[in-house]
Design an enzyme around this catalytic site. Structure first.
Site, PDB file in Angstrom:
ATOM      1  CG  ASP A   1      -2.341   1.091   1.689  1.00  0.00           C
ATOM      2  OD1 ASP A   1      -2.286   1.715   0.354  1.00  0.00           O
ATOM      3  OD2 ASP A   1      -3.108   0.539   2.233  1.00  0.00           O
TER       4      ASP A   1
ATOM      5  CG  ASP B   1      -2.685   3.697  -3.496  1.00  0.00           C
ATOM      6  OD1 ASP B   1      -4.181   3.270  -3.216  1.00  0.00           O
ATOM      7  OD2 ASP B   1      -3.189   4.258  -2.231  1.00  0.00           O
ATOM      8  CD  GLU B   2      -5.025  -0.231  -0.529  1.00  0.00           C
ATOM      9  OE1 GLU B   2      -5.838  -1.959  -1.223  1.00  0.00           O
ATOM     10  OE2 GLU B   2      -5.557   0.037  -0.605  1.00  0.00           O
TER      11      GLU B   2
END
Length: 615
Positions: free
Chosen positions: A118, A208-209
């Site tokens: 993350d 974003d993960e």
DNA sequence: GCGGATCAC
DNA sequence: TATGGTGATCCGC
């Protein structure tokens, strides 16, 4: 209703709500990202007071208040039902629950090393790369609503999802930046390239993960998972200058939770042993689990379930109170089970394509139509990009009160063109106008579901589509067909099926034109928007009315679109005059941009970059 | 299958 | 003054 009105002294003043309700409402207003990292030092009491006061009296606030009250009522019902259940013989339920737990336990797989990666305050971090001076000030990305903020801002209680004017109250010096999705997507690409070294089949969960299965990587490199993840995070930081946090565990669910524990710039491993996992879950607040939001948290709390460990002692009630799925979900939480299968998102089948936008409150029917036309055009673009048509079309509106309504319909054939989307959605809109006299809207959207792919290559006998192959690397060959006779046959049939489908579609269109021109219930103007032509066999192109000026247009599609765009742009001119007055200077001078209106519409330019991360 | 609701990011 | 957009899933009817 209010029979206690005769006792004026014992009641709270009209504007003050009873204490308990006030508390839950304030909690609600704190927003969904309370559990996010970086606010341990924040005085939540004070923050919630400020948010409450900033919001009080607004339509948004009233709506939240309604929702809060309804939830309180629902919880009362749940408690009553629980009390009722407690008086019954639940031995059957208990056995069923225990059997399920035992069954789950059998499926436990501790052999995989799954990690969740993350990025830390991703959008803010990317902006800080371009402008390092922003590192030293509280800063957030997003305009009306914040999408991300840096850790300095979080110290003030500022959070993602918060209205920016509220954030400004909490932190007057907060610097607000507009979103630059292309930039973030570029950076995400760099990060992905590194992730692929550790697991080429990693799964992007969002921009974003990501989830990775690093079991193979660890074996091949003789590394402990923690070392591998240390290495990966260092590599990402070095090469992309973005810091990431990570969680390491036996499955995705726990890895996700773990990645938040040492955020930012940290990692955490939950050992892959049954005992350690159970212990970890025992004291974990249910809210930390992906899937438990503010509502479910309150419902669970009301019956005494705060931590995942509490689930066990309440297992008899869960199915009856919350349903089978919820029970199964909670059972997995209690045991610390989750999926170990990590796969590229390209393998996932898309279920819907949608577009929606919020605007300044409107009540004019002509304006509704303009918004609908805009949405139809947007959806057409998205459908073209994703190569789908929809068998189901849904209209979504949000009233000025923030109440949301949806209506859906099944067009006689899959739709994807703006004029079709518009034509099929309009009757739903006019029906709503009738149901709700004086309707005022703040949002309108369209969604297609029940999708049919329009990719020729993948079509088989049944018109079903083979999922496009994952483009795992630069050398992948998505279009090459496997060389076998069976497939060659299917290829030919697909060809025929496609032609047949195309002919059928043409016929369908004619039928629809006929149907629509007969049944469209219309408004004040006697003219019907949408097709107004007689369904002559072939040849004659249908005539379309402009949804904005309602003048009939002779149209091939191009002329029709041009005309409507022209009409919209005239409307835009009026709109802009109003809009520019509220151009508050929230952006620092160096980047301040004039709010501009997109050339073709009344909407703010907000180019959609949906799910580019996955492409 | 439809509409409301919840959830994640 | 003022509170987002996209996609998924579940529940009750």
């Amino acid at each position: 209703m209010d029979t206690t009105g005769e006792k004026p002294d014992s009641r709270p003043t009209p504007e003050s709500v009873p204490e308990g309700e006030n508390d839950t409402l304030k909690y609600q207003l704190l927003g969904p990202s309370l559990t996010k990292a970086g606010q341990d030092s924040v005085d939540q009491q004070k923050v919630s007071e400020i948010i409450y006061n900033a919001s009080k009296g607004s339509k948004f606030f009233n709506h939240e208040q309604d929702r809060d009250r309804n939830l309180t009522i629902k919880i009362e019902r749940i408690l009553k039902e629980k009390a009722r259940l407690e008086r019954l013989d639940l031995s059957h339920e208990l056995r069923r629950a225990d059997e399920y737990l035992a069954e789950l336990e059998m499926s436990r797989d501790l052999s995989q090393h799954v990690i969740h990666v993350d990025c830390d305050a991703f959008f803010a971090a990317v902006e800080e790369l371009d402008r390092p001076e922003l590192k030293t000030v509280p800063m957030a990305v997003g305009k009306g609503v914040l999408t991300t903020c840096n850790y300095l801002a979080r110290k003030f209680g500022v959070r993602s999802g918060m209205a920016s004017f509220v954030a400004k109250k909490l932190c007057p010096q907060l610097v607000l930046l507009p979103q630059n999705y292309e930039k973030y997507t570029e950076k995400a690409k760099e990060i992905r390239a590194i992730l692929a070294e550790y697991d080429p089949l990693f799964e992007s969960a969002s921009i974003d993960e990501a989830y990775l299965n690093i079991t193979a990587y660890c074996d091949q490199n003789q590394l402990e998972p923690e070392e591998a993840v240390q290495r990966m995070r260092a590599e990402i930081l070095e090469k992309t200058k973005v810091s990431v946090s990570a969680g390491i565990a036996a499955n995705a669910k726990i890895a996700k939770i773990a990645s938040n524990i040492n955020k930012p710039k940290g990692q955490f491993k939950v050992p892959s042993e049954r005992e350690a996992i159970m212990e970890f879950m025992r004291d974990l607040p249910v809210r930390k689990v992906n899937g438990v939001g503010r509502v479910f948290e309150r419902e669970l709390e009301s019956i005494g379930v705060k931590k995942c460990g509490d689930i066990y002692s309440h297992r008899v009630f869960l199915t009856k109170l919350f349903g089978e799925k919820a029970f199964q979900f909670l059972a997995q939480c209690y045991l610390g089970l989750g999926r170990t299968k990590i796969e590229p998102v390209e393998n996932h089948e898309r279920k819907s394509v949608s577009t929606e936008s919020t605007f300044h409150e409107i009540g004019d029917k002509e304006e509704f139509r303009a918004k609908l036309w805009w949405a139809a055009q947007e959806l057409e673009k998205d459908l073209a990009r994703t190569q789908f048509k929809g068998r189901t079309l849904a209209l979504k509106v949000k009233l000025h009160t923030f109440e949301v309504l949806t209506r859906q319909t099944a067009p006689s054939r899959p739709v994807s063109l703006a004029k079709d989307l518009y034509s099929f959605a309009l009757p739903m809109l006019t029906k709503l106008e009738k149901e709700i006299p004086g309707m005022k809207l703040r949002l309108l959207g369209l969604r297609c579901s029940n999708l049919v792919s329009t990719q020729k290559a993948g079509i088989n006998f049944f018109g079903v589509v083979a999922q496009p192959k994952a483009a795992a690397g630069p050398t992948s060959e998505p279009t090459s067909a496997p060389a076998s006779d069976v497939n060659a046959d299917r290829e030919i049939c697909a060809e025929e099926a496609f032609e047949t489908a195309a002919r059928q579609e043409l016929q369908d269109e004619m039928n629809d034109l006929e149907q629509l021109s007969q049944e469209t219930p219309e408004t004040s103007t006697s003219r019907k928007p949408g097709p107004s032509a007689v369904p002559e066999p072939v040849a004659e192109p249908p005539m379309w009315d402009c949804p904005i000026c309602i003048r009939p247009q002779i149209a091939d599609d191009r002329m029709f679109n041009e005309h409507v765009d022209f009409c919209l742009s005239r409307q835009t001119i009026r709109q802009v005059v109003q809009d520019t007055s509220d151009d508050t200077p929230t952006i620092p001078p160096s980047t301040k941009k004039r709010k501009h209106t997109s050339p073709s519409g009344v909407h703010e330019a907000d180019p959609k970059q949906k799910r580019l991360f996955f492409q």
